[in-house]
Design a protein around this motif. Structure first.
Motif, short mmCIF file in Angstrom:
data_model
loop_
_atom_site.label_atom_id
_atom_site.label_comp_id
_atom_site.label_asym_id
_atom_site.label_seq_id
_atom_site.Cartn_x
_atom_site.Cartn_y
_atom_site.Cartn_z
N LYS A 70 -11.11 -16.17 -5.37
CA LYS A 70 -12.44 -15.87 -5.90
C LYS A 70 -12.45 -14.68 -6.86
CE LYS A 70 -14.64 -17.65 -1.69
NZ LYS A 70 -15.50 -17.33 -0.52
N ILE A 71 -11.31 -13.99 -7.00
CA ILE A 71 -11.22 -12.83 -7.90
C ILE A 71 -11.02 -13.32 -9.33
CG2 ILE A 71 -9.91 -10.76 -8.47
CD1 ILE A 71 -9.19 -10.55 -5.50
N ASP A 72 -11.73 -12.73 -10.26
CA ASP A 72 -11.64 -13.10 -11.68
C ASP A 72 -10.18 -13.16 -12.12
OD1 ASP A 72 -11.66 -13.00 -14.56
OD2 ASP A 72 -13.75 -12.34 -14.46
N SER A 73 -9.80 -14.24 -12.78
CA SER A 73 -8.40 -14.47 -13.17
C SER A 73 -7.91 -13.51 -14.24
CB SER A 73 -8.23 -15.91 -13.67
OG SER A 73 -9.07 -16.16 -14.79
N THR A 74 -8.82 -12.74 -14.85
CA THR A 74 -8.38 -11.76 -15.86
C THR A 74 -7.70 -10.55 -15.22
OG1 THR A 74 -10.54 -10.67 -15.84
CG2 THR A 74 -10.19 -12.43 -17.47
N TYR A 75 -7.86 -10.40 -13.90
CA TYR A 75 -7.27 -9.26 -13.21
C TYR A 75 -5.91 -9.63 -12.62
CZ TYR A 75 -11.80 -6.95 -13.42
OH TYR A 75 -12.96 -6.37 -13.86
N LYS A 76 -4.96 -8.73 -12.78
CA LYS A 76 -3.68 -8.88 -12.08
C LYS A 76 -3.89 -8.37 -10.65
CE LYS A 76 0.18 -8.47 -14.25
NZ LYS A 76 1.38 -7.97 -14.99
N ILE A 77 -3.18 -8.97 -9.72
CA ILE A 77 -3.29 -8.59 -8.31
C ILE A 77 -2.11 -7.69 -7.94
CG2 ILE A 77 -3.53 -9.41 -5.94
CD1 ILE A 77 -5.76 -10.39 -7.75
N ALA A 78 -2.40 -6.46 -7.52
CA ALA A 78 -1.36 -5.53 -7.06
C ALA A 78 -1.46 -5.41 -5.54
CB ALA A 78 -1.53 -4.17 -7.71
N PHE A 79 -0.36 -5.66 -4.86
CA PHE A 79 -0.31 -5.55 -3.41
C PHE A 79 0.27 -4.19 -3.02
CE2 PHE A 79 -0.76 -10.06 -3.81
CZ PHE A 79 -1.32 -10.50 -2.62
N THR A 80 -0.40 -3.52 -2.08
CA THR A 80 0.11 -2.25 -1.57
C THR A 80 0.26 -2.34 -0.05
OG1 THR A 80 -2.13 -1.30 -1.38
CG2 THR A 80 -0.92 -0.92 -3.44
N GLY A 81 1.07 -1.45 0.48
CA GLY A 81 1.34 -1.41 1.91
C GLY A 81 2.68 -0.75 2.16
N THR A 82 3.14 -0.79 3.37
CA THR A 82 4.44 -0.23 3.71
C THR A 82 5.54 -1.27 3.46
OG1 THR A 82 4.34 -0.97 6.01
CG2 THR A 82 3.36 1.19 5.50
N SER A 83 6.77 -0.81 3.40
CA SER A 83 7.88 -1.73 3.17
C SER A 83 8.01 -2.75 4.29
CB SER A 83 9.19 -0.95 3.01
OG SER A 83 9.42 -0.12 4.14
N SER A 84 7.65 -2.36 5.51
CA SER A 84 7.72 -3.28 6.65
C SER A 84 6.69 -4.40 6.56
CB SER A 84 7.54 -2.52 7.97
OG SER A 84 6.25 -1.94 8.04
N GLU A 85 5.70 -4.22 5.68
CA GLU A 85 4.66 -5.24 5.51
C GLU A 85 4.98 -6.22 4.38
OE1 GLU A 85 1.03 -2.32 7.10
OE2 GLU A 85 1.36 -2.63 4.95
N GLY A 131 5.69 -0.37 -0.08
CA GLY A 131 6.80 0.54 0.19
C GLY A 131 7.22 1.37 -0.99
N LYS A 132 6.48 1.32 -2.10
CA LYS A 132 6.90 2.01 -3.32
C LYS A 132 6.03 3.21 -3.66
CE LYS A 132 8.80 -2.25 -5.26
NZ LYS A 132 8.75 -3.24 -6.36
N LEU A 133 5.01 3.47 -2.87
CA LEU A 133 4.06 4.53 -3.19
C LEU A 133 3.85 5.47 -2.01
CD1 LEU A 133 1.35 2.32 -4.92
CD2 LEU A 133 2.95 3.83 -6.09
N SER A 134 3.77 6.75 -2.30
CA SER A 134 3.37 7.72 -1.28
C SER A 134 1.86 7.62 -1.09
CB SER A 134 3.74 9.14 -1.72
OG SER A 134 2.93 9.53 -2.83
N ILE A 135 1.33 8.30 -0.11
CA ILE A 135 -0.12 8.28 0.15
C ILE A 135 -0.89 8.79 -1.06
CG2 ILE A 135 -1.96 9.37 1.50
CD1 ILE A 135 -0.13 9.10 3.94
N LYS A 136 -0.41 9.86 -1.67
CA LYS A 136 -1.12 10.42 -2.81
C LYS A 136 -1.00 9.54 -4.05
CE LYS A 136 -0.90 15.11 -1.07
NZ LYS A 136 -0.42 16.49 -1.25
N GLU A 137 0.15 8.89 -4.21
CA GLU A 137 0.30 7.94 -5.32
C GLU A 137 -0.60 6.72 -5.11
OE1 GLU A 137 4.97 9.16 -6.20
OE2 GLU A 137 4.48 7.35 -5.07
#
Length: 370
Positions: free
Chosen positions: A256-271, A291-297
């Protein structure tokens, strides 16, 4: 079998197990005669904020640190927390030292239980030595549940301890704050701070994260080199698996998300397996940042997203802090009035069920089938 709606407060304790409540009541009755209530010191130089909880709870706690500093502008304010929350607090101008203690009840690291107990004992003794050296005048205990570390504070000779008695061992408190059903979690922190005459309206408070230029550079590079277009974020994971939705549910949302947007997934590496499972149900341009970002990032990435879709987790609180439009999918385990992320752009999506909050979950978990 569907669970019944429950109150978190039972006979004055934030426990569901009746045997535990009886044991704590007995301990409190026996210890009351040995500990007298002390007055707050006239001269206050050092303050300790005790928050050994999960990372999301510690982020919520940042909303009241400035209030403590305003009330005691010349005092040093230190924080006792789990090592998993240290990144949230680094760089915070209201904090002096960060002392870590990984409580076995709150440790989500994938190690066996005996190892968590051993780590807890080591950290407890190390913290005890540190606290006795520091000689704190006041400890604000902002954990109302079990694992409140009141025994540590008494052994460390903290001069005045304020907190809720609802986690047990309330006889060790000098000021017992009343835990009121129906309030936001941050308002429970204010109940504890009231011992020092600190008051505020919930609408005036917000979480705080303090980033570094290196964090900004990392996120900018990711957006420019990897995402390269307007984007929304999907954060499907949570520390508590009972709060998570199925991959099929996420696929329906993403469609349902507009197709003009790219989808970025975030979470821990274990996810990361979640990412693989979800994209097997969709045909969209996606980026896996798990798994590629710190909390502040993560916070800085969210600030530059068009929208964040997440379950009730640390991610939801970070998104609320970032001010981005946030859609939070909530199950029925917890009272959303208490745990709703602060932020003006947060929208809660949940089923209205008679059994919510149940505080424990059930086999069906229909509340999170959205």
């Amino acid at each position: 079998m569907t669970k019944s709606k429950k109150s978190p407060l039972n006979n004055g304790y934030l426990y569901l197990n009746k045997k535990v409540i009886i044991l704590l009541k007995l301990i409190d009755l026996l210890t009351t005669q040995f500990f007298t209530k002390r007055n707050m010191p006239e001269h206050i130089n050092k303050i300790l904020v005790v928050k050994p909880d999960h990372a999301g709870d510690v982020l919520m706690m940042t909303s009241v640190l400035s209030l403590i500093k305003d009330r005691f502008p010349s005092c040093e304010i230190d924080v006792l927390c789990g090592s998993w929350a240290k990144d949230i607090l680094t760089g915070n101008p209201f904090i002096g030292k960060i002392i870590t203690l990984n409580h076995f009840m709150l440790n989500r690291n994938k190690t066996n239980f005996p190892a968590k107990i051993i780590r807890h004992m080591f950290d407890y003794l190390k913290a005890l030595v540190k606290l006795r050296v520091e000689k704190y005048d006041i400890a604000f205990v902002l954990r109302a549940y079990g694992g409140n570390l009141l025994s540590l504070l008494r052994l460390a000779d903290v001069k005045y301890i304020t907190g809720h008695p609802t986690g047990g061992f309330g006889a060790l408190l000098d000021y017992s704050a009343k835990w009121t059903v129906g309030l936001h979690e941050v308002q429970h922190y204010l109940e504890v701070l009231n011992a020092a005459g600190i008051n505020a309206k919930l609408s005036e408070l917000h979480y705080e994260l303090f980033t570094e230029p290196a964090d900004e550079k990392t996120v900018t590079n990711i957006i420019n080199d990897t995402i390269r277009s307007p984007f929304v974020v999907i954060h499907p994971g949570a520390g508590d698996s009972r709060k998570m939705m199925s991959s099929e549910s996420w696929a329906r949302i993403i469609e349902k998300i507009d197709s003009t947007y790219k989808i970025a997934f975030t979470g821990t590496s274990s996810e990361s397996p979640l990412f693989s499972d979800i994209i097997s149900h969709i045909k969209r341009d996606t980026v896996n940042l798990m798994g590629k970002l710190s909390i502040k990032e993560l916070y800085l990435l969210y600030k530059r997203a068009d929208c964040v879709y997440t379950v009730e987790s640390l991610s939801a609180h970070i998104a609320g802090c970032a001010g981005v439009k946030t859609i939070v999918f909530c199950g029925g385990i917890n009272d959303i009035t208490q745990w709703r992320p602060l932020g003006h752009n947060v929208e809660i999506v949940r089923k209205s069920l008679d059994c919510s909050p149940c505080l424990s979950g059930c086999a069906d978990m229909d509340c999170i089938r959205l």
